[in-house]
Motif scaffolding. Structure first.
Motif, PDB file in Angstrom:
ATOM      1  N   GLU A 125       0.853  -1.189   0.000  1.00 35.77           N
ATOM      2  CA  GLU A 125       0.000   0.000   0.000  1.00 35.77           C
ATOM      3  C   GLU A 125       0.891   1.242   0.000  1.00 35.77           C
ATOM      4  OE1 GLU A 125      -3.905   1.828   2.336  1.00 35.77           O
ATOM      5  OE2 GLU A 125      -2.656   0.299   3.315  1.00 35.77           O
ATOM      6  N   TYR A 140      -0.894  -0.396 -10.637  1.00 42.77           N
ATOM      7  CA  TYR A 140      -1.529   0.403  -9.594  1.00 42.77           C
ATOM      8  C   TYR A 140      -3.039   0.180  -9.618  1.00 42.77           C
ATOM      9  CZ  TYR A 140       2.999   2.748  -9.758  1.00 42.77           C
ATOM     10  OH  TYR A 140       4.340   3.013  -9.751  1.00 42.77           O
ATOM     11  N   LYS A 162      -3.672  -7.228  -7.299  1.00 40.91           N
ATOM     12  CA  LYS A 162      -3.311  -8.645  -7.302  1.00 40.91           C
ATOM     13  C   LYS A 162      -3.777  -9.314  -8.591  1.00 40.91           C
ATOM     14  CE  LYS A 162      -3.787 -12.998  -4.808  1.00 40.91           C
ATOM     15  NZ  LYS A 162      -4.376 -13.710  -3.652  1.00 40.91           N
ATOM     16  N   PRO A 199      -6.945   0.825  -6.876  1.00 39.14           N
ATOM     17  CA  PRO A 199      -7.531   1.359  -5.631  1.00 39.14           C
ATOM     18  C   PRO A 199      -7.558   0.351  -4.487  1.00 39.14           C
ATOM     19  CG  PRO A 199      -9.254   0.785  -7.193  1.00 39.14           C
ATOM     20  CD  PRO A 199      -7.959   0.577  -7.921  1.00 39.14           C
ATOM     21  N   THR A 200      -7.479  -0.958  -4.804  1.00 35.43           N
ATOM     22  CA  THR A 200      -7.549  -1.973  -3.750  1.00 35.43           C
ATOM     23  C   THR A 200      -6.472  -3.032  -3.954  1.00 35.43           C
ATOM     24  OG1 THR A 200      -9.068  -3.416  -4.984  1.00 35.43           O
ATOM     25  CG2 THR A 200     -10.061  -1.670  -3.627  1.00 35.43           C
ATOM     26  N   ARG A 201      -6.237  -3.772  -2.870  1.00 31.46           N
ATOM     27  CA  ARG A 201      -5.244  -4.848  -2.954  1.00 31.46           C
ATOM     28  C   ARG A 201      -5.679  -5.907  -3.953  1.00 31.46           C
ATOM     29  NH1 ARG A 201      -2.969  -9.536  -1.096  1.00 31.46           N
ATOM     30  NH2 ARG A 201      -0.885  -9.320  -0.152  1.00 31.46           N
ATOM     31  N   ALA A 202      -6.971  -6.218  -3.942  1.00 31.10           N
ATOM     32  CA  ALA A 202      -7.485  -7.244  -4.848  1.00 31.10           C
ATOM     33  C   ALA A 202      -7.302  -6.836  -6.311  1.00 31.10           C
ATOM     34  CB  ALA A 202      -8.962  -7.502  -4.554  1.00 31.10           C
ATOM     35  N   ALA A 203      -7.489  -5.548  -6.592  1.00 28.85           N
ATOM     36  CA  ALA A 203      -7.382  -5.078  -7.976  1.00 28.85           C
ATOM     37  C   ALA A 203      -5.958  -5.250  -8.512  1.00 28.85           C
ATOM     38  CB  ALA A 203      -7.812  -3.612  -8.072  1.00 28.85           C
ATOM     39  N   GLY A 239      -2.588   5.924  -0.167  1.00 28.29           N
ATOM     40  CA  GLY A 239      -3.746   5.066   0.000  1.00 28.29           C
ATOM     41  C   GLY A 239      -3.989   4.129  -1.168  1.00 28.29           C
ATOM     42  N   ARG A 240      -3.312   4.338  -2.288  1.00 29.80           N
ATOM     43  CA  ARG A 240      -3.462   3.442  -3.435  1.00 29.80           C
ATOM     44  C   ARG A 240      -2.593   2.206  -3.226  1.00 29.80           C
ATOM     45  NH1 ARG A 240      -1.747   6.098  -8.622  1.00 29.80           N
ATOM     46  NH2 ARG A 240      -3.042   4.505  -9.632  1.00 29.80           N
ATOM     47  N   TRP A 241      -2.927   1.166  -3.965  1.00 34.30           N
ATOM     48  CA  TRP A 241      -2.182  -0.082  -3.864  1.00 34.30           C
ATOM     49  C   TRP A 241      -1.315  -0.265  -5.115  1.00 34.30           C
ATOM     50  CZ3 TRP A 241      -2.001  -3.686   0.133  1.00 34.30           C
ATOM     51  CH2 TRP A 241      -2.826  -3.407   1.216  1.00 34.30           C
TER      52      TRP A 241
END
Length: 381
Positions: free
Chosen positions: A13, A38, A46, A40-44, A17-19
């Motif tokens: 992270e 890059y 990944k 907005p979330t860890r899942a995205a 705040g972006r992943w």
């Protein structure tokens, strides 16, 4: 801490705040190579990382986000198009890229080019007053290039292929009736290029094919001519090049009247050669059938100027010299010659192309067919 191996990744992270997910590609020239995604979330991120790792296992490298469309097109023109298309086509591609594509989209990373941007390019070019057919060619050039970008992994999709081209209405080729053709040939009788017009109408040669015809390509005793070259202007220089397509290399039967005109033309040219003396330059061009008075290639503008004067004298509408090729096809079809023979005479790649281009002749043929069928049916009663 152990170094990460090739194709391994890390997810973290950022302070904003972006992943981010970094894919490690190993080392090249002593430097670590990596690709970062890059989201907005860890899942995205990944999901992006896993997809990239899957592509690498399949031999597909991740796209270079910094490679601009201008840089890619420059490489494509030099390394690929130059080896796969005819010189005249390559020159046209270069003009399209330099004049229409790069000034608008050149700084865009090829991996991020969107269909909306390509559609916007076409809309802007139409607003500038370009003909729809030209805009269609711009799109097809970009589509061809981006096809290689996708194949090579520089882009994930072909943005040009996902757009709709503008509607370009095909203009019907002008028709010359048999009477019109005879009027033109009557007017040019005795002209030093009378044979050029006769061959163009009878054989349907492309302009470059006619201008490149050499005496060794013509068999007056056998009544045939063979298309082996086309005269093209490349970067300001005239060159004898290969015909447009494989089918363009063809042998055509000559009508007896055209053979007679060519014999007269050959005698006239021999007289011009004697008159030119040391100024004669025909040998370096292989002995052109249609040439200037010193044996060099004809100038297109001069031929067109004289041609239009002849049309006016014959009371015929103004045409391009290329329209004599269309006249040949229309006359052959109107006389009931099988479309396959017309296709081979013109050097078209498919019979479908012949019938598509000359579909305006079909109503006349259909009417004649109906009348022939009526005669059969009426005779049966």
């Amino acid at each position: 801490m152990a170094r990460r191996g090739p194709h391994e990744g890390s997810i973290y992270e950022r302070d904003d705040g972006r992943w981010a997910a970094t894919l490690h590609l190993g080392y090249a020239n002593g430097r670590r190579q990596r690709k970062t995604f890059y989201g907005p979330t860890r899942a995205a991120v990944k999901d992006k990382l896993v997809a990239a790792q899957r592509d690498l296992q399949a031999g597909i490298a991740p796209a270079n986000e910094k490679l601009t469309l201008a840089a890619f097109l420059d490489s494509w023109l030099k390394d690929t198009a130059a080896q796969t298309v005819r010189p005249r086509t390559l020159e046209r591609y270069e003009q399209i890229v330099a004049k229409h594509i790069v000034p608008t989209l050149g700084k865009t990373p090829v991996a991020r080019l969107t269909p909306q941007q390509v559609q916007g390019l076409m809309k802007a070019k139409l607003a500038e007053g370009l003909a729809p057919g030209t805009v269609v060619y711009i799109r097809s050039t970009l589509r061809r290039a981006l096809g290689y970008a996708v194949r090579w992994g520089a882009a994930g999709r072909n943005a040009a292929a996902l757009t709709d081209p503008p509607h370009a209405v095909r203009a019907e080729p002008p028709m010359l009736s048999p009477a019109d053709a005879r009027k033109l040939l009557d007017v040019v009788r005795g002209d030093r290029l009378e044979a050029l017009y006769a061959v163009a109408i009878a054989c349907g040669l492309r302009e470059g094919e006619a201008f490149a015809l050499r005496w060794e390509d013509v068999d007056l005793d056998g009544g045939t001519l063979t298309v082996r070259h086309a005269l093209l202007r490349m970067k300001g220089r005239l060159e004898l090049a290969e015909p447009k397509t494989a089918r363009s290399r063809r042998t055509i039967a000559l009508p007896g009247s055209v053979v007679s005109v060519l014999r007269t033309h050959r005698t006239r040219q021999r007289e011009e050669r004697l008159a030119a003396g040391e100024d004669w330059q025909g040998e370096q061009w292989g002995g052109l059938v249609f040439a200037t008075r010193i044996g060099t290639p004809l100038h297109r503008a001069d031929v067109l100027y004289a041609f239009r004067k002849h049309l006016k004298a014959a009371g015929l509408p103004q045409l391009r010299f290329h329209d004599l090729r269309h006249a040949c096809a229309s006359l052959l079809l109107a006389q009931g010659v099988h479309p396959r023979v017309v296709m081979e005479t013109l050097g078209h790649s498919t019979i479908g192309l012949t019938m598509d281009v000359y579909s305006h002749v079909l109503p006349t043929l259909q009417r004649e067919a109906a009348e022939s069928m009526d005669a059969v049916l009426a005779g049966a009663r």
